[in-house]
Scaffold this active site. Structure first.
Site, PDB file in Angstrom:
ATOM      1  N   LEU A 128     -81.347  11.413  80.570  1.00  0.00           N
ATOM      2  CA  LEU A 128     -80.982  11.159  81.965  1.00  0.00           C
ATOM      3  C   LEU A 128     -81.426  12.279  82.890  1.00  0.00           C
ATOM      4  O   LEU A 128     -81.654  12.060  84.076  1.00  0.00           O
ATOM      5  CB  LEU A 128     -79.462  10.984  82.090  1.00  0.00           C
ATOM      6  CG  LEU A 128     -78.847   9.791  81.360  1.00  0.00           C
ATOM      7  CD1 LEU A 128     -77.337   9.851  81.448  1.00  0.00           C
ATOM      8  CD2 LEU A 128     -79.365   8.481  81.926  1.00  0.00           C
ATOM      9  N   GLY A 129     -81.519  13.492  82.374  1.00  0.00           N
ATOM     10  CA  GLY A 129     -81.895  14.621  83.211  1.00  0.00           C
ATOM     11  C   GLY A 129     -81.991  15.884  82.384  1.00  0.00           C
ATOM     12  O   GLY A 129     -81.512  15.951  81.250  1.00  0.00           O
TER      13      GLY A 129
ATOM     14  N   GLY B 153     -82.326  20.444  82.876  1.00  0.00           N
ATOM     15  CA  GLY B 153     -82.340  21.597  83.768  1.00  0.00           C
ATOM     16  C   GLY B 153     -82.087  22.869  83.009  1.00  0.00           C
ATOM     17  O   GLY B 153     -82.234  22.930  81.781  1.00  0.00           O
ATOM     18  N   GLY B 154     -81.695  23.914  83.763  1.00  0.00           N
ATOM     19  CA  GLY B 154     -81.548  25.234  83.173  1.00  0.00           C
ATOM     20  C   GLY B 154     -80.445  25.324  82.135  1.00  0.00           C
ATOM     21  O   GLY B 154     -80.469  26.200  81.281  1.00  0.00           O
TER      22      GLY B 154
ATOM     23  N   GLY C 180     -79.273  22.586  80.177  1.00  0.00           N
ATOM     24  CA  GLY C 180     -79.376  21.686  79.055  1.00  0.00           C
ATOM     25  C   GLY C 180     -79.957  20.348  79.434  1.00  0.00           C
ATOM     26  O   GLY C 180     -80.558  20.177  80.496  1.00  0.00           O
TER      27      GLY C 180
ATOM     28  N   VAL D  21     -79.196  15.999  79.437  1.00  0.00           N
ATOM     29  CA  VAL D  21     -78.174  14.963  79.432  1.00  0.00           C
ATOM     30  C   VAL D  21     -78.781  13.675  78.895  1.00  0.00           C
ATOM     31  O   VAL D  21     -79.852  13.249  79.343  1.00  0.00           O
ATOM     32  CB  VAL D  21     -77.597  14.737  80.839  1.00  0.00           C
ATOM     33  CG1 VAL D  21     -76.569  13.613  80.812  1.00  0.00           C
ATOM     34  CG2 VAL D  21     -76.948  16.009  81.350  1.00  0.00           C
TER      35      VAL D  21
ATOM     36  N   LYS E 213     -74.020  15.859  77.362  1.00  0.00           N
ATOM     37  CA  LYS E 213     -74.716  17.035  77.872  1.00  0.00           C
ATOM     38  C   LYS E 213     -74.855  18.059  76.749  1.00  0.00           C
ATOM     39  O   LYS E 213     -73.870  18.591  76.243  1.00  0.00           O
ATOM     40  CB  LYS E 213     -73.943  17.643  79.039  1.00  0.00           C
ATOM     41  CG  LYS E 213     -74.609  18.857  79.662  1.00  0.00           C
ATOM     42  CD  LYS E 213     -73.813  19.315  80.877  1.00  0.00           C
ATOM     43  CE  LYS E 213     -74.467  20.502  81.560  1.00  0.00           C
ATOM     44  NZ  LYS E 213     -73.736  20.913  82.768  1.00  0.00           N
TER      45      LYS E 213
ATOM     46  N   ASP F  96     -72.368  24.850  92.985  1.00  0.00           N
ATOM     47  CA  ASP F  96     -73.667  24.188  92.866  1.00  0.00           C
ATOM     48  C   ASP F  96     -73.580  22.757  93.383  1.00  0.00           C
ATOM     49  O   ASP F  96     -74.044  21.811  92.749  1.00  0.00           O
ATOM     50  CB  ASP F  96     -74.155  24.201  91.416  1.00  0.00           C
ATOM     51  CG  ASP F  96     -75.671  24.005  91.313  1.00  0.00           C
ATOM     52  OD1 ASP F  96     -76.358  24.188  92.337  1.00  0.00           O
ATOM     53  OD2 ASP F  96     -76.149  23.662  90.230  1.00  0.00           O
TER      54      ASP F  96
END
Length: 693
Positions: A362-363, A365-366, A368, A370, A385, A482
């Site tokens: 699903l996504g 980033g820095g 981990g 998902v 996640k 964030d």
């Protein structure tokens, strides 16, 4: 035969004693639940409700509602109690007699409505802690508030504590509009008239009130707060700074060790509605851990030695086996978290995500990756996640997120279902959000229809509600740190759910900010300017990020976008505001399909939240009222003010900790300050680039 232990066996013996000690302990656990709104028939599974009480018209009707048929409205009493009981202190008699022993703590908040019937009021409503799930005693109507009757009132065997909201004056009452603390009797041990506080419990018109009750089981202090709420579905007012009642109270001296939480109410010769429309309850309670081993001393010394040796070997074996499965430090921290969610097996999550298939991603980033998954047995869609950092910092991120979010309860926050830790692998399991993240709907290609204006307004309203909860309604103030479009998730009905608490921190009661020693957290375009000087995240820096989200939603442009010769979105919008053409900032993909008044309101609110001066930014309570329309849009100066540091010490920033060199240097930035600063700190941002929970 004497007891003889070698150095090796003595270590095992000590370990066994420790094992026995912790196995016998009664551990504090936390129950946290939010009921409503709206409260409907589905809540019958949680509450013990018997006529004449009921759950009708989106409320707990403690006494019959005016639309009910077949019930008398006068001389009546009712109770609605949570079916689950809570153990409020340990069994240890020695500890009970000690002044140092603690009692379980609780805090609760609820919204209630006391409404006059035929322009008369009577009698009152209480928040109740009771020994059982029994109906109110016979003849507990009128002055007895569903608590006691003429025979039982004042008896120590009642085992009840109640906070009464009384609307009829008896001989022992100060007036017909007061709050009281009742212990085994309706004659309050402490009370406070509400009239001097400009609060009327049962006015002729419809009126709503919020109550906060907090009990500290260590200090043994109870505090009661109350505030008016304008409308049934309106924003929750901030909790007052001072309690209406504060009193010492030891629950052990009054209650049963296992007690129940709920409400009671009554009517007298005249009737009134006694309704609870929303209820949040968090209770610490003691949970018995069954002993792993029970030693009977009557077996004699030889048998005792053999028994200890055998038990020690078993304990040592299982201890080593557990240590082989996972790191004991982090696992111990996870196990000790209050109200810990479910622990999932790694193989269960592996199967749910088809071995963490790339197609299920699903996504990323820095922090981990998902993945979407399906738990076949529960027929439940989940989002998993997986933290990619295997070092200590990764564990800290994991624990920070889990520690905060596992106790948060709000309809506009992503729900945490559980966690997994195996062989250094750290995973969190969330409720799946089928509509993905907000940014996926704002920034679509020309071949897809834009996100409608009504949904955009609904989403920002939900995010504002979640932010207000984090800042003011949770038992600790939480800064998210964030807040951005990719961290705003959407359920199947496009309800906003704020997620990704990897950077979030809970503030201690006396603190107003959190220091990030390794660099400035956040994402380009959402970081407040003062953060570059203080190195601190505050509630006001969250408000700044929310302002960036508002402009993003209305304009359909990312905050860091260069547009019309301006370095960033906020500078362009401020320019349009100066020239009186603010509505030209609205996303052109919407055409004319938006409400001009609402768009102007959100744009002005966004600029106010993005004000360079911290003290000029609105608080979350005002933000909610502006979005709902109950407050006018804020006044915004035509020219964007320059960021000056330090022209004054910003709100919620402790001036005593400011860097000396910084505090004697005044720095002026032009309209391009934010982009330059963001670019210089991008490597420290630690943000998630795509849709992350």
């Amino acid at each position: 035969m004497g007891l003889f232990l070698t150095a090796k066996t003595s270590k095992i013996f000590i370990f066994l004693c420790f094992l026995l000690a912790i196995s016998e302990a009664e551990k504090l656990k936390t129950f946290s639940k939010q009921y409503g709104p709206p409260l409907d028939q589905t809540y019958y599974e949680y509450f013990m409700v018997k006529q004449p009480a009921g759950i009708n018209n989106e409320a707990l009707q403690i006494t019959p509602d005016s639309l009910s048929k077949g019930f008398k409205f006068t001389n009546n009493s009712g109770r609605i109690l949570l079916k689950e009981s809570f153990k409020l202190w340990k069994d240890d008699d020695d500890e009970i007699s000690s002044n140092k022993s603690r009692v379980a703590s609780f805090n609760t908040s609820f919204l209630f409505n006391i409404y006059q019937v035929n322009n008369t009021s009577g009698e009152g409503l209480t928040f109740l802690i009771a020994p059982g799930l029994d109906l109110p005693p016979p003849n507990s109507f009128g002055q007895f508030l569903g608590l006691t009757n003429a025979t039982t009132d004042g008896n120590s065997t009642n085992k009840i504590i109640a906070i009464e909201f009384d609307t009829v004056k008896q001989g022992y009452d100060p007036d017909d509009n007061h709050v009281g603390l009742d212990i085994n009797t309706v004659r309050s041990v402490k009370y406070e008239s509400l009239t001097p506080h400009n609060i009327t419990l049962a006015p002729p018109e419809e009126r709503f009130h919020n109550v906060w009750i907090q009990y500290d089981g260590i200090k043994k202090i109870i505090e009661i707060y109350i505030a008016k709420q304008e409308t049934k579905h309106g924003p929750t007012p901030p909790r007052p700074s001072s309690p209406i009642i504060r009193s010492e109270l030891d629950l052990r001296e009054v209650l049963n060790q296992n007690s129940y939480f709920g409400f009671s109410a009554s009517t007298g010769n005249t009737a009134q509605l006694n309704c609870v429309l929303r209820w949040n309850l968090t209770v610490e309670y003691y949970h018995n851990e069954k002993p792993l081993l029970k030693i009977v001393l009557g077996t004699g010394i030889p048998g005792l030695v053999l028994l200890l040796m055998g038990a020690a070997w078993l304990g040592y074996y299982f201890h080593k086996r557990r240590m082989g499965r996972s790191n004991s430090n982090i696992l111990g921290a996870l196990k000790s978290l209050p109200g810990s969610p479910k622990e999932y097996e790694f193989r269960e999550l592996k199967k749910a995500t088809n071995n963490f298939d790339e197609k299920h991603k699903l996504g990323e980033g820095g922090y981990g990756v998902v993945y979407r998954g399906v738990l076949a047995k529960a027929n439940l869609e989940i989002a998993v996640k997986w933290f990619l950092r295997d070092n200590i910092k990764g564990q800290d991120d994991f624990l920070a997120e889990l520690t905060i979010i596992n106790r948060l309860r709000h309809k506009h926050l992503v729900k945490l279902l559980g966690w997994c830790h195996k062989n250094g692998k750290l995973l969190l399991v969330y409720e799946y959000m089928p509509k993905g993240s907000l940014d996926q709907h704002l920034f679509v290609g020309q071949d897809k229809p834009p996100l409608s204006w009504n949904l955009r307004y609904k989403i920002v309203s939900g995010v504002a509600s979640a932010l207000h909860y984090l800042h003011n309604e949770y038992d600790q103030r939480v800064v998210h740190r964030d807040l951005k479009a990719s961290n705003i998730m959407l359920d199947s009905n496009f309800n906003a759910r704020l997620g990704d608490f990897g950077l979030a921190r809970a503030l201690e009661n006396e603190k107003t900010s959190y220091v990030e020693v390794e660099g400035i957290p956040g994402t380009i375009g959402y970081i407040a300017p003062e953060c570059f000087h203080t190195g601190k995240a505050t509630q006001q820096s969250d408000v700044y990020a929310f302002g960036a989200v508002l402009l993003e939603v209305v304009c359909g442009q990312r905050p860091g976008t260069r547009i019309a010769g301006f370095n960033c979105l906020v500078d362009w919008v401020w320019f349009l505001h100066r020239d009186g053409i603010l509505l030209q900032a609205v996303d052109e993909k919407l055409g004319k399909d938006f409400v001009a008044e609402e768009a102007e309101r959100l744009l002005l609110l966004g600029l106010a939240c993005l004000h360079p001066t911290v003290s000029e930014r609105p608080q979350t309570q005002a933000i909610l009222q502006i979005i709902s329309g109950s407050l006018p849009p804020p006044h915004v100066p035509p020219f964007k003010p320059s960021f000056v540091w330090p022209s004054m010490v910003p709100l919620d920033v402790d001036s005593s900790t400011l860097d000396t060199a910084t505090s004697i240097t005044t720095s002026h930035f032009n309209s391009g300050w934010s982009q330059q600063q963001h670019l210089s700190t991008e490597s420290n941002a630690g943000h998630i680039d795509q849709s992350m929970l």
